[in-house]
Design an enzyme around this catalytic site. Structure first.
Site, PDB file in Angstrom:
ATOM      1  N   CYS A 286       0.926  -1.250  -0.084  1.00 62.29           N
ATOM      2  CA  CYS A 286      -0.091   0.036   0.116  1.00 62.29           C
ATOM      3  C   CYS A 286       0.965   1.305  -0.128  1.00 62.29           C
ATOM      4  CB  CYS A 286      -1.089   0.080   1.201  1.00 62.29           C
ATOM      5  SG  CYS A 286      -0.222   0.080   2.870  1.00 62.29           S
TER       6      CYS A 286
ATOM      7  N   THR B 205       1.997   3.245   2.318  1.00 64.28           N
ATOM      8  CA  THR B 205       3.348   3.344   3.187  1.00 64.28           C
ATOM      9  C   THR B 205       3.690   1.768   3.582  1.00 64.28           C
ATOM     10  OG1 THR B 205       1.705   3.167   5.198  1.00 64.28           O
ATOM     11  CG2 THR B 205       2.529   5.224   4.399  1.00 64.28           C
TER      12      THR B 205
ATOM     13  N   HIS C  80      15.372 -12.429  11.370  1.00 63.91           N
ATOM     14  CA  HIS C  80      14.862 -12.226  12.723  1.00 63.91           C
ATOM     15  C   HIS C  80      13.398 -12.400  13.271  1.00 63.91           C
ATOM     16  CE1 HIS C  80      18.669  -9.855  13.792  1.00 63.91           C
ATOM     17  NE2 HIS C  80      19.194 -10.899  13.263  1.00 63.91           N
TER      18      HIS C  80
HETATM   19  C1  RB5 Z   1      -3.940   5.367   0.646  1.00 63.19           C
HETATM   20  O1  RB5 Z   1      -4.126   6.464   0.111  1.00 63.19           O
HETATM   21  C2  RB5 Z   1      -3.013   5.011   1.666  1.00 63.19           C
HETATM   22  O2  RB5 Z   1      -3.586   5.691   2.778  1.00 63.19           O
HETATM   23  C3  RB5 Z   1      -2.867   3.543   2.016  1.00 63.19           C
HETATM   24  O3  RB5 Z   1      -2.006   3.192   0.562  1.00 63.19           O
HETATM   25  C4  RB5 Z   1      -2.021   3.131   2.739  1.00 63.19           C
HETATM   26  O4  RB5 Z   1      -0.611   3.809   2.805  1.00 63.19           O
HETATM   27  C5  RB5 Z   1      -2.354   3.087   4.167  1.00 63.19           C
HETATM   28  O5  RB5 Z   1      -1.695   2.453   5.099  1.00 63.19           O
END
Ligand code: RB5
Length: 142
Positions: free
Chosen positions: A66, A68, A99
């Site tokens: 995703c 992040t 680990h």
């Molecule tokens: C999407 O905009 C973003 O919030 C998602 O991809 C992710 O980073 C959430 O943790």
């Protein structure tokens, strides 16, 4: 080995590229979505689908992307039998296996290059769990 892969819209392009990368290297890949490209979706839907695929034995391990990597990792770590860990370079990808024995690699598609994402996948797949004191620590998570 069969690997599951899942993403939201932020990870969709990397999901497609990493799937191809894996198939070219002889892995079987099961895509748990999103199937809607970069159209906005909710990451838990696909994290949960991947977790179910692993728990049912459809795939051995998974890759989750995703923006992040955190939304995927947080959701996956609520699912029984899943240990998802975030990596953003080769060393964090090595350590999350060596680990933490992560059976899901979470990648932050908006913060690393595609080249680095593939390098993380390669490192995580080729690294073994070290066991020993790390096994003791994992046992304490449960
Ligand atoms: C999407 O905009 C973003 O919030 C998602 O991809 C992710 O980073 C959430 O943790």
């Amino acid at each position: 080995m069969t690997i599951g892969i899942a993403s939201d819209h932020a990870g969709a392009l990397y999901k497609a590229e990493i799937s191809l990368y894996l198939v070219r290297r002889g892995y079987d890949v099961v895509d748990f979505g999103t199937y809607e490209g970069t159209q906005s979706v909710d990451y838990p839907d696909f994290a949960n689908a991947l977790a179910e695929g692993i728990s049912k034995g459809m795939v051995e391990k998974g890759i989750a992307l995703c923006g992040t990597g955190n939304g995927m990792a947080i959701t996956l770590n609520h699912c029984p039998g899943i240990r998802a860990g975030l990596a953003w370079n080769r060393e964090t990808a090595r350590l999350v296996k060596a680990h933490n024995d992560a059976n899901v690699l979470a990648l932050p598609a908006r913060f690393i290059s595609l080249v680095m994402a593939k390098a993380c996948v390669k490192m995580w797949l080729e690294t073994g769990f070290e066991g020993g004191r790390h096994q003791r620590r994992i046992d304490k998570i449960r």
